[in-house]
Design an enzyme around this catalytic site. Sequence first.
Site, PDB file in Angstrom:
ATOM      1  N   TYR A  70       0.851  -1.197  -0.082  1.00 29.25           N
ATOM      2  CA  TYR A  70      -0.226  -0.147  -0.018  1.00 29.25           C
ATOM      3  C   TYR A  70       0.791   1.428  -0.038  1.00 29.25           C
ATOM      4  O   TYR A  70       0.543   2.354  -0.491  1.00 29.25           O
ATOM      5  CB  TYR A  70      -0.991   0.029   1.237  1.00 29.25           C
ATOM      6  CG  TYR A  70      -1.951  -0.877   0.623  1.00 29.25           C
ATOM      7  CD1 TYR A  70      -3.069  -0.525   0.092  1.00 29.25           C
ATOM      8  CD2 TYR A  70      -2.357  -2.248   1.404  1.00 29.25           C
ATOM      9  CE1 TYR A  70      -4.387  -1.245  -0.359  1.00 29.25           C
ATOM     10  CE2 TYR A  70      -3.104  -3.062   0.993  1.00 29.25           C
ATOM     11  CZ  TYR A  70      -4.248  -2.778   0.196  1.00 29.25           C
ATOM     12  OH  TYR A  70      -5.267  -3.709  -0.334  1.00 29.25           O
ATOM     13  N   ARG A  73       1.416   1.924  -3.682  1.00 25.71           N
ATOM     14  CA  ARG A  73       0.089   2.294  -4.205  1.00 25.71           C
ATOM     15  C   ARG A  73      -0.219   3.898  -3.719  1.00 25.71           C
ATOM     16  O   ARG A  73      -0.486   4.495  -4.792  1.00 25.71           O
ATOM     17  CB  ARG A  73      -1.063   1.510  -3.638  1.00 25.71           C
ATOM     18  CG  ARG A  73      -1.069   0.157  -4.093  1.00 25.71           C
ATOM     19  CD  ARG A  73      -1.308  -0.362  -5.414  1.00 25.71           C
ATOM     20  NE  ARG A  73      -0.407  -0.131  -6.368  1.00 25.71           N
ATOM     21  CZ  ARG A  73       0.968  -1.002  -6.191  1.00 25.71           C
ATOM     22  NH1 ARG A  73       1.235  -1.868  -5.393  1.00 25.71           N
ATOM     23  NH2 ARG A  73       1.845  -0.671  -6.961  1.00 25.71           N
ATOM     24  N   HIS A 123     -14.696   1.794  -0.504  1.00 22.58           N
ATOM     25  CA  HIS A 123     -13.605   0.915  -0.193  1.00 22.58           C
ATOM     26  C   HIS A 123     -12.525   1.534   0.775  1.00 22.58           C
ATOM     27  O   HIS A 123     -11.351   0.860   0.576  1.00 22.58           O
ATOM     28  CB  HIS A 123     -13.308   0.078  -1.480  1.00 22.58           C
ATOM     29  CG  HIS A 123     -14.136  -0.828  -1.920  1.00 22.58           C
ATOM     30  ND1 HIS A 123     -14.139  -1.389  -3.210  1.00 22.58           N
ATOM     31  CD2 HIS A 123     -15.256  -1.244  -1.368  1.00 22.58           C
ATOM     32  CE1 HIS A 123     -15.011  -2.129  -3.293  1.00 22.58           C
ATOM     33  NE2 HIS A 123     -15.947  -2.201  -2.440  1.00 22.58           N
ATOM     34  N   CYS A 151       0.348   6.458  15.482  1.00 19.69           N
ATOM     35  CA  CYS A 151      -0.578   7.100  15.518  1.00 19.69           C
ATOM     36  C   CYS A 151      -0.582   8.819  15.940  1.00 19.69           C
ATOM     37  O   CYS A 151      -0.071   8.995  17.245  1.00 19.69           O
ATOM     38  CB  CYS A 151      -1.862   6.387  16.348  1.00 19.69           C
ATOM     39  SG  CYS A 151      -3.285   7.372  16.453  1.00 19.69           S
ATOM     40  N   CYS A 154      -3.227   8.885  19.415  1.00 16.98           N
ATOM     41  CA  CYS A 154      -2.996   8.272  20.466  1.00 16.98           C
ATOM     42  C   CYS A 154      -1.611   7.772  21.007  1.00 16.98           C
ATOM     43  O   CYS A 154      -1.216   7.673  22.008  1.00 16.98           O
ATOM     44  CB  CYS A 154      -3.729   6.974  20.972  1.00 16.98           C
ATOM     45  SG  CYS A 154      -3.446   5.464  19.951  1.00 16.98           S
ATOM     46  N   ALA A 235     -13.413   5.656 -20.873  1.00 19.58           N
ATOM     47  CA  ALA A 235     -14.084   6.526 -19.752  1.00 19.58           C
ATOM     48  C   ALA A 235     -13.677   7.983 -20.135  1.00 19.58           C
ATOM     49  O   ALA A 235     -14.676   8.782 -20.097  1.00 19.58           O
ATOM     50  CB  ALA A 235     -13.717   6.072 -18.302  1.00 19.58           C
TER      51      ALA A 235
HETATM   52  N1  APR Z   1     -12.335   3.143 -19.387  1.00 17.30           N
HETATM   53  C1  APR Z   1     -13.436   2.522 -19.142  1.00 17.30           C
HETATM   54  N2  APR Z   1     -13.637   0.985 -18.464  1.00 17.30           N
HETATM   55  C2  APR Z   1     -12.231   0.569 -18.530  1.00 17.30           C
HETATM   56  C3  APR Z   1     -11.085   1.233 -18.870  1.00 17.30           C
HETATM   57  C4  APR Z   1     -11.260   2.709 -19.426  1.00 17.30           C
HETATM   58  N3  APR Z   1     -10.055   3.294 -19.922  1.00 17.30           N
HETATM   59  N4  APR Z   1      -9.864   0.580 -18.718  1.00 17.30           N
HETATM   60  C5  APR Z   1     -10.428  -0.516 -17.951  1.00 17.30           C
HETATM   61  N5  APR Z   1     -11.785  -0.420 -18.073  1.00 17.30           N
HETATM   62  C6  APR Z   1     -12.937  -1.390 -17.164  1.00 17.30           C
HETATM   63  C7  APR Z   1     -12.422  -2.989 -17.486  1.00 17.30           C
HETATM   64  O1  APR Z   1     -12.741  -3.381 -18.666  1.00 17.30           O
HETATM   65  C8  APR Z   1     -13.156  -3.581 -16.278  1.00 17.30           C
HETATM   66  O2  APR Z   1     -14.296  -3.897 -16.662  1.00 17.30           O
HETATM   67  O3  APR Z   1     -12.887  -1.242 -16.082  1.00 17.30           O
HETATM   68  C9  APR Z   1     -12.978  -2.632 -15.116  1.00 17.30           C
HETATM   69  C10 APR Z   1     -12.138  -2.576 -14.022  1.00 17.30           C
HETATM   70  O4  APR Z   1     -12.497  -3.608 -13.438  1.00 17.30           O
HETATM   71  P1  APR Z   1     -11.729  -4.082 -12.256  1.00 17.30           P
HETATM   72  O5  APR Z   1     -10.255  -4.171 -12.395  1.00 17.30           O
HETATM   73  O6  APR Z   1     -12.323  -5.490 -11.794  1.00 17.30           O
HETATM   74  O7  APR Z   1     -11.811  -2.820 -10.855  1.00 17.30           O
HETATM   75  P2  APR Z   1     -13.309  -2.887 -10.053  1.00 17.30           P
HETATM   76  O8  APR Z   1     -14.542  -3.222 -10.859  1.00 17.30           O
HETATM   77  O9  APR Z   1     -12.944  -1.136  -9.563  1.00 17.30           O
HETATM   78  O10 APR Z   1     -12.897  -3.674  -8.942  1.00 17.30           O
HETATM   79  C11 APR Z   1     -13.828  -3.643  -7.663  1.00 17.30           C
HETATM   80  O11 APR Z   1     -12.326  -5.219  -6.481  1.00 17.30           O
HETATM   81  O12 APR Z   1     -10.265  -5.777  -5.739  1.00 17.30           O
HETATM   82  C12 APR Z   1     -11.307  -5.155  -5.605  1.00 17.30           C
HETATM   83  O13 APR Z   1     -11.561  -3.433  -3.888  1.00 17.30           O
HETATM   84  C13 APR Z   1     -11.007  -3.484  -5.072  1.00 17.30           C
HETATM   85  O14 APR Z   1     -12.589  -1.500  -5.713  1.00 17.30           O
HETATM   86  C14 APR Z   1     -11.847  -2.828  -6.154  1.00 17.30           C
HETATM   87  C15 APR Z   1     -13.112  -3.935  -6.321  1.00 17.30           C
END
Ligand code: APR
Length: 257
Positions: A70, A73, A123, A151, A154, A235
């Site tokens: 993390y 990240r 999340h 922390c 505390c 997107a």
């Molecule tokens: N524009 C639109 N969609 C996109 C793009 C883009 N540029 N790039 C990727 N995607 C799509 C992928 O096709 C996929 O369907 O975004 C989606 C991402 O899916 P995941 O990787 O599964 O992410 P997410 O749905 O946010 O995961 C949900 O899973 O691991 C946990 O807690 C974590 O919040 C996360 C949750």
Amino acid sequence: MFNVGITDKCVNELHPMLRNIVVLTGAGVSAESGLRTFRADDGLWEEHRIEDVCTPAAFARDPRLVHQFYDARRTRAAEVEPNPAHHALARLEAEWEGDFLLVTQNVDSLHERAGSKRLIHMHGKLDSGWCLACGERFPWLGSMSPSGNICPLCKVEGQVRPDIVWFGEMPYEMDRIEAALMNADLFVSIGTSGAVYPAAGFVQTARYCGARTVEINLEPSLGSVFFDEARIGPAGVEVPKWVDEMLQSAQSSPMSS
Ligand code: APR
């Protein structure tokens, strides 16, 4: 599916006009900013199995590894910028006259950096810490690894964990999200695979309560049958286009005032 608390009232309540919007975003909305999505073809997230870094058991077993993961990240998220999709959603929120709620599964802060305010991080957030000694949450920008993990409230050492909802934990603010879904006239899901509940079930809740449902994604999600409309594409292109259409139709419609 997450549908606790749905009443008969909402089954029958078809909204006469489009006022209240709930938007759900996932990793796909941040992909064009340079953050990797979760479900890549190799099934790994940044070279790690999800169960090795995203569960309470993983943290108990190897806190150093989870902190390192993390920390990386958090560093990466601070290096990237919001993209046109984040900016368009902030603009929609600012200019839309009805209720608006943005629910994100993302732990980066790109939505708020683009100007979003009515936002729930269901999340959790990378730039937040949670002290297991005192139970408080607070902003956290640097490394969380064991040395220097104190922390700020505390002062107990070594007990601050990432304020991230791991698998097996309850997402944040579910009551507020559920209420907004039940009131929504329009539910829009952007950049999420529909693989992780409860977020994957939001479309069904909103639809059941009479909302129109729209998906904007690079490919059809796992729940694509529950959407009235799909806009397939990146997107960064599709969201600004959709927001322009929404704001234009609101301007020309007497019902939106
Ligand atoms: N524009 C639109 N969609 C996109 C793009 C883009 N540029 N790039 C990727 N995607 C799509 C992928 O096709 C996929 O369907 O975004 C989606 C991402 O899916 P995941 O990787 O599964 O992410 P997410 O749905 O946010 O995961 C949900 O899973 O691991 C946990 O807690 C974590 O919040 C996360 C949750």
